[in-house]
Structures are given as C-alpha cells and as structure tokens.
Design a protein around this motif. Structure first.
Motif, PDB file in Angstrom:
ATOM      1  N   ILE A  12       7.126   3.248  -1.318  1.00 34.25           N
ATOM      2  CA  ILE A  12       5.701   3.365  -1.626  1.00 34.25           C
ATOM      3  C   ILE A  12       5.058   1.982  -1.630  1.00 34.25           C
ATOM      4  N   GLY A  13       5.758   0.996  -2.178  1.00 31.67           N
ATOM      5  CA  GLY A  13       5.245  -0.371  -2.202  1.00 31.67           C
ATOM      6  C   GLY A  13       5.013  -0.930  -0.816  1.00 31.67           C
ATOM      7  N   ILE A  16       1.871   0.676   0.422  1.00 30.63           N
ATOM      8  CA  ILE A  16       0.725   0.116  -0.293  1.00 30.63           C
ATOM      9  C   ILE A  16       0.394  -1.281   0.248  1.00 30.63           C
ATOM     10  N   GLY A  20      -3.067  -2.334   1.875  1.00 30.69           N
ATOM     11  CA  GLY A  20      -3.817  -3.460   1.324  1.00 30.69           C
ATOM     12  C   GLY A  20      -4.165  -4.483   2.393  1.00 30.69           C
ATOM     13  N   GLY A  39       2.923  -5.591  -1.823  1.00 28.30           N
ATOM     14  CA  GLY A  39       2.763  -4.141  -1.938  1.00 28.30           C
ATOM     15  C   GLY A  39       3.621  -3.546  -3.036  1.00 28.30           C
ATOM     16  N   ALA A  43       2.106  -1.821  -6.315  1.00 32.06           N
ATOM     17  CA  ALA A  43       2.429  -0.432  -6.628  1.00 32.06           C
ATOM     18  C   ALA A  43       2.913  -0.297  -8.064  1.00 32.06           C
ATOM     19  N   SER A  47       0.616   1.462 -10.930  1.00 31.33           N
ATOM     20  CA  SER A  47       1.127   2.632 -11.657  1.00 31.33           C
ATOM     21  C   SER A  47       1.012   2.434 -13.157  1.00 31.33           C
ATOM     22  N   LEU A  66      -3.659   5.652  -6.420  1.00 29.83           N
ATOM     23  CA  LEU A  66      -3.515   5.081  -5.081  1.00 29.83           C
ATOM     24  C   LEU A  66      -4.598   4.044  -4.805  1.00 29.83           C
ATOM     25  N   GLN A  69      -3.778   0.884  -6.684  1.00 28.55           N
ATOM     26  CA  GLN A  69      -2.673   0.171  -6.055  1.00 28.55           C
ATOM     27  C   GLN A  69      -3.113  -0.556  -4.786  1.00 28.55           C
ATOM     28  N   VAL A  70      -3.892   0.109  -3.946  1.00 30.26           N
ATOM     29  CA  VAL A  70      -4.345  -0.508  -2.701  1.00 30.26           C
ATOM     30  C   VAL A  70      -5.297  -1.664  -2.999  1.00 30.26           C
ATOM     31  N   ALA A  73      -3.231  -4.554  -4.042  1.00 32.41           N
ATOM     32  CA  ALA A  73      -2.553  -5.118  -2.871  1.00 32.41           C
ATOM     33  C   ALA A  73      -3.525  -5.944  -2.034  1.00 32.41           C
TER      34      ALA A  73
END
Length: 91
Positions: A12-13, A16, A20, A39, A43, A47, A66, A69-70, A73
C-alpha cells in the motif's frame, strides 16, 4: 502486526508513494526508492491520523484515509525534491 500486515502495508505504501508523486506537478528529480520510502511512511502516518480522527474504519473504501495518505506522500515528495535540488546546487 503480523507478517501479512507488514507486507500489505509495504505494498500500500508503494502505491501511495506513486500516487503522491503523480499529484506533485512537474518532474521530480528524486530516485524511485525514495518515493517508495516516502509512500510507506506516508501510509503509516496517514493511517495513524485517520485512526485519531475516527475515520479509519468505514464501510467500503476508506476514501478519507486514502486522501490523507496521498496528501502526506505529496508533501513528502515535494520536501525530498527541495532537498535534492538544494543538494545538487550546493555541490
């Protein structure tokens, strides 16, 4: 955290980090490995922020998490670009 949780956090990172980097306009002169690290960190921090705000566990896709997180990033990528630019100008 189980091994599967760590592996999924890394995957996921990576996604992300790529998102980003896409959000930041222009060309980013930083290595891809730095984007991946940014990323993963974004992430994890995103979270934690979403959990703190109480929006981490929603039915369906956690869009707010989300977006957080973005955004983190993108800020991280912009910071890394600024540091790399300063480093290349100073040498």
């Amino acid at each position: 955290m189980a091994v599967s949780g760590i592996i999924s956090a890394i995957i996921i990172g990576l996604i992300i980090g790529a998102l980003g980097r896409l959000v930041v306009p222009g060309r980013q002169a930083i290595p891809i490995w730095m984007t991946m690290i940014i990323g993963i960190i974004a992430a994890l921090i995103g979270s934690a922020i979403a959990r703190g705000l109480g929006v981490a566990n929603t039915p369906g896709i956690d869009w707010i998490e989300l977006i957080i997180q973005v955004a983190l990033a993108a800020v991280g990528v912009m910071g890394a670009v600024a540091l790399y630019r300063r480093k290349s100008v100073g040498s």
